[in-house]
Design an enzyme around this catalytic site. Structure first.
Site, short mmCIF file in Angstrom:
data_model
loop_
_atom_site.label_atom_id
_atom_site.label_comp_id
_atom_site.label_asym_id
_atom_site.label_seq_id
_atom_site.Cartn_x
_atom_site.Cartn_y
_atom_site.Cartn_z
N ALA A 255 0.86 -1.19 0.00
CA ALA A 255 0.00 0.00 0.00
C ALA A 255 0.89 1.23 0.00
CB ALA A 255 -0.92 -0.01 1.22
N THR A 256 0.86 1.98 -1.08
CA THR A 256 1.69 3.18 -1.18
C THR A 256 0.99 4.41 -0.62
OG1 THR A 256 0.86 3.59 -3.41
CG2 THR A 256 2.88 2.29 -3.21
N HIS A 273 -10.73 -2.07 1.56
CA HIS A 273 -9.73 -2.81 0.79
C HIS A 273 -9.22 -4.01 1.59
CE1 HIS A 273 -8.49 -0.78 -3.03
NE2 HIS A 273 -9.25 0.19 -2.53
N ARG A 276 -11.68 -7.17 1.86
CA ARG A 276 -11.90 -8.04 0.71
C ARG A 276 -10.65 -8.82 0.32
NH1 ARG A 276 -12.53 -3.08 -3.45
NH2 ARG A 276 -10.40 -3.01 -4.29
N ARG A 277 -9.52 -8.53 0.97
CA ARG A 277 -8.30 -9.28 0.66
C ARG A 277 -8.26 -10.56 1.48
NH1 ARG A 277 -5.70 -3.98 0.91
NH2 ARG A 277 -4.66 -4.49 2.87
#
Length: 403
Positions: A255-256, A273, A276-277
């Site tokens: 994650a940037t 995010h 759902r990973r």
């Protein structure tokens, strides 16, 4: 071992009876799929489905030689009538083995959902793993446990990608394993889109009636080592990138974006995010991408996204300020982006990059905004040139830029 797939669809078939969805509307003629059933060497039938005898005849096979019929999942509809001459259908208890008169050995594999999976070893030593719809193996160990790869795996690849991840983690699926998607439902568009999604994770689809000869040479789908996924805001680009790596264990999500103290809306976005990973993925919040790309022994990377990486790079270079940009900011930024592109070119890791496509939007009103747009366009160009595969997501639909 010879496998004939009498059907490759969901238990309800495809199209589903009475369903008005677009996928069902397109699943007609050659694209229609009967409920999944597999004939092994003409002697073992996995799953008894309506029309099995006719399906076998269409594929050029008779069911007269079947010595064992095994079921993998309960049928919600009316009982399927047993065709004359076939032995009674049964189920092997989890963990138990069955020796078939034809010389096949069958072991029932426990599932994490209702149903039974079957490991079939043929007289020639070839090994097949057949999973029920919506099922993934339960209790698999790691690759250190010495699990030998199967020759063929038949599984619900679009519906349960984590099943493939578990099999890869245990060593049950290797580079030479032929993974074929079955139990196909209307959640995935048919045709080329279905083929694309399966190929992206190292699997393939076949039409009903296909006969697969285990050990026969064929070019298996190769997962691209470097992929760039472009798209606008809310286009579905991140979801596409995550879906491509869902069937792989130990993915590192890069994650940037970092953290934004006091920004509740941003925290909510990040939380969605994460939810759902897959739980097995590890998250790293950093913009230092070069060291990660240089680590050739690490698991696959998902970098989301290059636009935020560029924002950080411009912050560090002071590139937002016009005077700084002209007196050294431009040079410093180009050095940073050059180092990243070189690392992309040299990396040996499987990596999926996500980036925003901003060239089709409104021209920014400020000089710094236009500078960011131009530099992101240049970065996207450079990274795409170093990737084997690139695609643009528009309204959730994938347009292939580099096959």
């Amino acid at each position: 071992m010879e496998l004939t797939l009498l059907g490759t669809g969901t238990p309800e078939g495809l199209p589903r009876p009475g369903c008005p969805c677009a996928t069902c509307a397109l699943s007609v003629g050659p694209a229609a799929r009967a409920a999944t059933a597999v004939l092994v060497d003409g002697a073992l039938l996995l799953d008894l489905t309506p029309g099995a005898v006719l399906a076998g005849a269409r594929a050029g096979h008779s069911l007269s030689g079947v010595r064992q019929v095994l079921l993998t999942h309960p049928h919600d509809g009316p009982a399927v009538e047993l065709p004359p001459g076939l032995p009674a259908a049964g189920r092997v208890p989890d963990g138990r083995e069955l020796a078939v008169i034809s010389g096949h050995r069958v072991r029932a594999v426990p599932m994490d959902a209702p149903g039974t999976g079957y490991e079939v070893t043929g007289p020639d030593g070839a090994r097949l793993l057949y999973l029920p719809p919506g099922g993934a193996p339960a209790g698999l160990g790691s690759g250190a446990g010495g699990q030998l790869p199967y020759d063929v795996v038949l599984a619900d690849v679009p519906g349960r990608p984590e099943a493939l991840a578990r099999l890869r983690a245990s060593g049950a699926v290797g580079p030479a394993t032929d993974v074929i998607a079955v139990h196909l439902d209307h959640d995935t568009p048919p045709g080329r889109e279905l083929e694309r999604r399966c190929a992206a994770v190292g699997a393939r689809t076949v039409p009903d009636g296909t006969t697969v000869v285990v050990g026969e040479y064929r070019a298996l789908p190769q997962v691209p080592r470097r992929t760039l996924v472009l798209g606008g805001a809310r286009s579905g680009k991140s979801y596409e990138a995550e879906r491509r790596l869902a069937p792989f264990p130990e993915v590192v999500y890069v994650a940037t974006s970092g953290s934004r103290d006091g920004d509740a809306e941003w925290a909510q976005r990040v939380g969605l995010h994460r939810e759902r990973r897959p739980a097995s993925w590890r998250t790293v919040e950093t913009c230092e991408l070069v060291p990660l790309l240089e680590d050739g022994d690490g698991p696959p990377l998902l970098v989301d996204c290059l636009a935020l990486w560029l924002t950080d790079a411009m912050d560090r270079a002071g590139a937002w300020d016009d005077s700084v940009w002209e007196t050294g900011g431009r040079t410093e930024l180009r050095e940073r982006t050059g180092a990243l592109v070189a690392a992309v070119r040299a990396t040996r890791r499987t990596v999926v990059f996500v980036s925003n496509e901003v060239g089709a939007g409104v021209v920014p009103a400020t000089t710094s905004g236009r500078r960011f747009r131009d530099e992101l366009g240049r970065l996207n160009n450079a990274v795409a040139a170093e990737c084997e595969h690139a695609l643009l997501i528009v309204a959730g639909q994938a347009l292939i830029l580099k096959p």
